[in-house]
Design an enzyme around this catalytic site. Structure first.
Site, short mmCIF file in Angstrom:
data_model
loop_
_atom_site.label_atom_id
_atom_site.label_comp_id
_atom_site.label_asym_id
_atom_site.label_seq_id
_atom_site.Cartn_x
_atom_site.Cartn_y
_atom_site.Cartn_z
N ARG A 245 24.29 40.28 42.55
CA ARG A 245 24.19 39.09 43.42
C ARG A 245 25.40 38.94 44.33
O ARG A 245 25.57 37.90 44.97
CB ARG A 245 24.04 37.84 42.57
CG ARG A 245 25.16 37.64 41.56
CD ARG A 245 24.99 36.36 40.81
NE ARG A 245 25.95 36.26 39.73
CZ ARG A 245 26.21 35.13 39.08
NH1 ARG A 245 25.59 34.03 39.43
NH2 ARG A 245 27.07 35.11 38.09
N LYS A 265 29.19 35.99 46.93
CA LYS A 265 28.61 36.02 45.59
C LYS A 265 27.53 34.96 45.47
O LYS A 265 27.79 33.76 45.64
CB LYS A 265 29.70 35.78 44.53
CG LYS A 265 29.17 35.89 43.10
CD LYS A 265 30.29 35.80 42.09
CE LYS A 265 29.78 35.95 40.66
NZ LYS A 265 30.87 35.88 39.66
N ARG A 342 35.97 48.80 40.25
CA ARG A 342 36.15 48.52 38.82
C ARG A 342 36.15 49.82 38.04
O ARG A 342 35.78 50.87 38.57
CB ARG A 342 35.00 47.64 38.31
CG ARG A 342 34.77 46.38 39.12
CD ARG A 342 33.29 46.31 39.56
NE ARG A 342 33.05 45.17 40.45
CZ ARG A 342 32.93 43.93 40.04
NH1 ARG A 342 32.99 43.65 38.76
NH2 ARG A 342 32.74 42.95 40.89
N ASP A 434 33.01 46.84 33.33
CA ASP A 434 32.61 46.55 34.71
C ASP A 434 33.33 45.32 35.25
O ASP A 434 33.20 45.00 36.44
CB ASP A 434 31.10 46.36 34.81
CG ASP A 434 30.58 45.27 33.90
OD1 ASP A 434 30.69 45.44 32.67
OD2 ASP A 434 30.06 44.25 34.40
N ASN A 435 34.09 44.64 34.41
CA ASN A 435 34.89 43.49 34.85
C ASN A 435 36.38 43.80 34.84
O ASN A 435 37.21 42.89 34.77
CB ASN A 435 34.63 42.28 33.95
CG ASN A 435 33.21 41.76 34.08
OD1 ASN A 435 32.54 41.98 35.08
ND2 ASN A 435 32.71 41.09 33.06
#
Length: 682
Positions: A245, A265, A342, A434-435
């Protein structure tokens, strides 16, 4: 593992780290006890783990913008000396030899940092050259200098539709914002981020500004795309994830040749949306907008936020995953960062096998060129090697392999970031790979939370119960686990070897310990680290559930006077030491007595110490109940509280007379579901 006090863990290899039992770590693992990191042995090594040694390699340098010409390798005698030194390992409790650490390494760092780079020059293949007049004036949106290095340098998806699918052999998909919009409104904006972009503040007053930053109208010069990445979620490989998103508009180059990516976002579906709608609600968007800016003001590396707009349309969300969705106001945050790459950006391609190893290398080359250019410099210099501390006295030469130097710096940046989180009591809540930013930034603000009552096992994420993998005390160990996954990725793609991977993890452990000890020493106003005093303090805080932020702020009021009567010792702390019995009161008196003795021995005046302590112990942090108060009124159309909180959090270390209510302990309603703990639904 990072803990010298936890002997039950078995040594692990790089390949076995995916099963690392983080959830079993006692909650004092990282915040109250000094630890020793353990080396990951090679497959042929002994199964017995050995404690790390402290190394003093080339320290991380601030990256320069990619369009500046790279300076030639330094030729000073200090650098030449350092190039032929293979540093030795020293016990964790021993200081580095001053001649080695200072002459050989720090001088190298200074040499490279002091290179004079011409900020007025931009490489020919870069964006339009900026003249002196461009530098002095603030820009309109149409005057922004766009660059699109990511989409021009890396392979992209041949398709541009948003049908959920597996996107192969590509780093991104070009997509357009598609969120439905009806009379969007500007909720708030960050003046300091506008300054980074050199954007004229009057642009926020444009009637079409909310339309442009909701994606309803195209922003001139933008080339939108969604990034492809994967990741480990709660310790399990989740496959392709990606920007479900978030849509990146491109990169802005300012007059200092700094590169800033703009990302919307909540702007609509992408091929990575899976079964979601690609949208965001005002509730989560306010939290991300405010915390991005609050963390920056606390001095913690973070992605930023330029503005927040409502879409004018409702979005359905099941906040508690209980089968009772409700409509909430939709919103979009414009996030800003030098890069949104990332760990997972690399993992997805390595996971797909040899056919995509070239993409891992291309992504690494891209990141080094644009965000770690000093590593390119270093790789052209003579050898700079470091002893790994193994019995075979093997060395890691960071200049013979730029990818090794790169992951070492990423490991150190990550360790420094996590140490700063621990210092202010911040819990991220969703530390999936992924963060994790390759720049060492706090990224993706979901169910985060600052500690109120000190509880090392606190997690703000309801999804993290009951395992509490991502609780406050586990964050340093999770950081190491994530670095190990990233190292495994680079190893799989044959960019680094096992010794280089192990060295990066060793550097993580050493860097974290150094940073955390320094932070806690400053928070207490001590001249040097006192492990026993700090460990006992954190134990007391946990037993009595003392407010973390307010305690350290009040601690600066204690006087370094050993003659203070016992019955008066706790007076400066009475606002936070609530409802403690006689036994606990005696425990606190004992601690304060020892603390005062340490202060008196330091010779630092009370006034000087108070100033220095207040500079590192914030009075104001973005507590969840403050966010919720702003959300409640914003959902009814009043954005005043969001803007007040933004201004308040710009100066978290200042007293700000008249704003004291924002430093109060949380009210009873702050502990209800959806305030202190949140789900990932947003």
């Amino acid at each position: 593992m990072l803990l010298s006090h936890i002997s039950q863990f078995k040594p692990f290899s790089l390949s076995s780290l995916s099963s690392f039992p983080i959830s079993s770590i006692p909650f004092f693992s990282s915040s109250s006890l000094s630890f020793t990191a353990f080396r990951v042995p090679s497959s042929s090594s002994s199964s017995s783990s050995k404690p790390l040694f402290r190394f003093y390699p080339f320290h991380s340098l601030k990256s320069r913008p990619c369009h500046l010409p790279l300076p030639p390798p330094p030729s000073s005698s200090a650098f030449s000396f350092a190039c032929h030194v293979s540093t030795r390992g020293f016990p964790m409790d021993s200081p580095p030899p001053p001649d080695l650490a200072e002459s050989a390494v720090d001088s190298v760092a200074r040499d490279l940092k002091n290179q004079s780079l011409d900020d007025d020059k931009v490489e020919e293949e870069g964006p339009t050259l900026l003249n002196n007049n461009d530098k002095k004036k603030k820009k309109s949106l149409e005057d922004l200098c766009w660059d699109h290095s990511f989409v021009t340098a890396l392979p992209g998806d041949r398709r541009t539709d948003t049908i959920p699918r597996e996107v192969l052999h590509a780093c991104y998909t070009k997509v357009l914002p598609s969120a439905e919009v009806e009379n969007p409104q500007l909720v708030a904006w960050s003046e300091s981020v506008a300054e980074l972009l050199e954007l004229d503040p009057q642009e926020f007053e444009r009637p079409d500004f909310p339309l442009l930053f909701s994606g309803a109208e195209p922003l001139a010069g933008a080339l939108p795309y969604a990034q492809c990445y994967g990741g480990h979620q709660f310790g399990m490989w989740a496959g392709q994830l990606g920007d479900g998103r978030a849509i990146t508009l491109g990169e802005i180059i300012n007059s200092k040749s700094e590169r800033w990516e703009l990302q919307l976002k909540g702007a609509g579906k992408t091929p990575y949306s899976r079964f979601a709608d690609g949208l965001a609600v005002l509730r989560s968007s306010i939290r991300e907008f405010l915390c991005s800016e609050a963390m920056h003001s606390l001095g913690i590396p973070t992605t930023r936020a330029l503005c927040l707009v409502t879409t004018g349309k409702n979005v359905s969300r099941d906040m508690f995953y209980d089968g009772n969705p409700k409509d909430e106001p939709g919103a979009i945050v414009c996030r800003v960062s030098q890069s949104f790459l990332r760990f997972g950006s690399y993992q997805i391609h390595a996971f797909r096998g040899k056919e995509d190893f070239g993409i891992v290398r291309a992504l690494a080359d891209y990141a080094i060129r644009h965000h770690f250019p000093h590593i390119e410099n270093m790789s052209r210099s003579e050898s700079l090697s470091f002893d790994t501390g193994n019995e075979d006295h093997s060395v890691v030469d960071l200049t013979s392999n730029k990818y090794a130097a790169w992951i070492v710096e990423i490991a150190e940046r990550t360790a420094s970031l996590v140490a700063r989180w621990q210092g202010v009591g911040f819990t991220h809540g969703v530390l999936n790979t992924d963060n994790m930013s390759i720049l060492g930034l706090t990224i993706d603000y979901g169910p985060f939370g600052f500690l109120d009552a000190f509880d090392p096992s606190y997690t703000p994420n309801t999804t993290d119960l009951p395992g509490r993998r991502y609780c406050f005390a586990n964050q340093p160990d999770i950081g190491l686990w994530n670095i190990a996954q990233f190292a495994s990725t680079l190893s799989s793609a044959e960019l680094i070897n096992e010794k280089e991977a192990n060295y990066a993890m060793e550097r993580y452990g050493t860097k974290f310990m150094d940073e955390y000890q320094a932070i806690m020493t400053k928070k207490l106003g001590l001249p040097k680290y006192n492990k026993q005093l700090i460990s006992k303090l954190l134990n007391n805080l946990a037993v009595d559930k003392v407010d973390y932020t307010n305690f350290f702020r009040l601690l600066s009021n204690i006087k370094a006077d050993p003659s203070i009567p016992e019955e008066e010792l706790l007076v400066p702390l009475k606002a936070v030491l609530l409802d403690i019995g006689k036994e606990r009161k005696e425990a606190w008196i004992t601690w304060v007595t020892v603390y005062i003795e340490e202060l008196a021995a330091s010779g630092i005046s009370d006034e000087e110490r108070k100033v220095s302590m207040n500079a590192v112990n914030p009075k104001y942090v973005l507590r969840n109940y403050l966010c919720q108060s702003a959300i409640d009124v914003a959902e009814s159309g009043d954005f005043g509280e969001v803007r007040r909180l933004l201004k308040l959090m710009e100066r978290p270390y200042d007293e700000q007379p008249g704003m004291e209510k924002y430093a109060r302990l949380p009210p009873a309603w702050a502990y209800r579901p959806g305030v202190r703990m949140l789900s990932c639904s947003s």
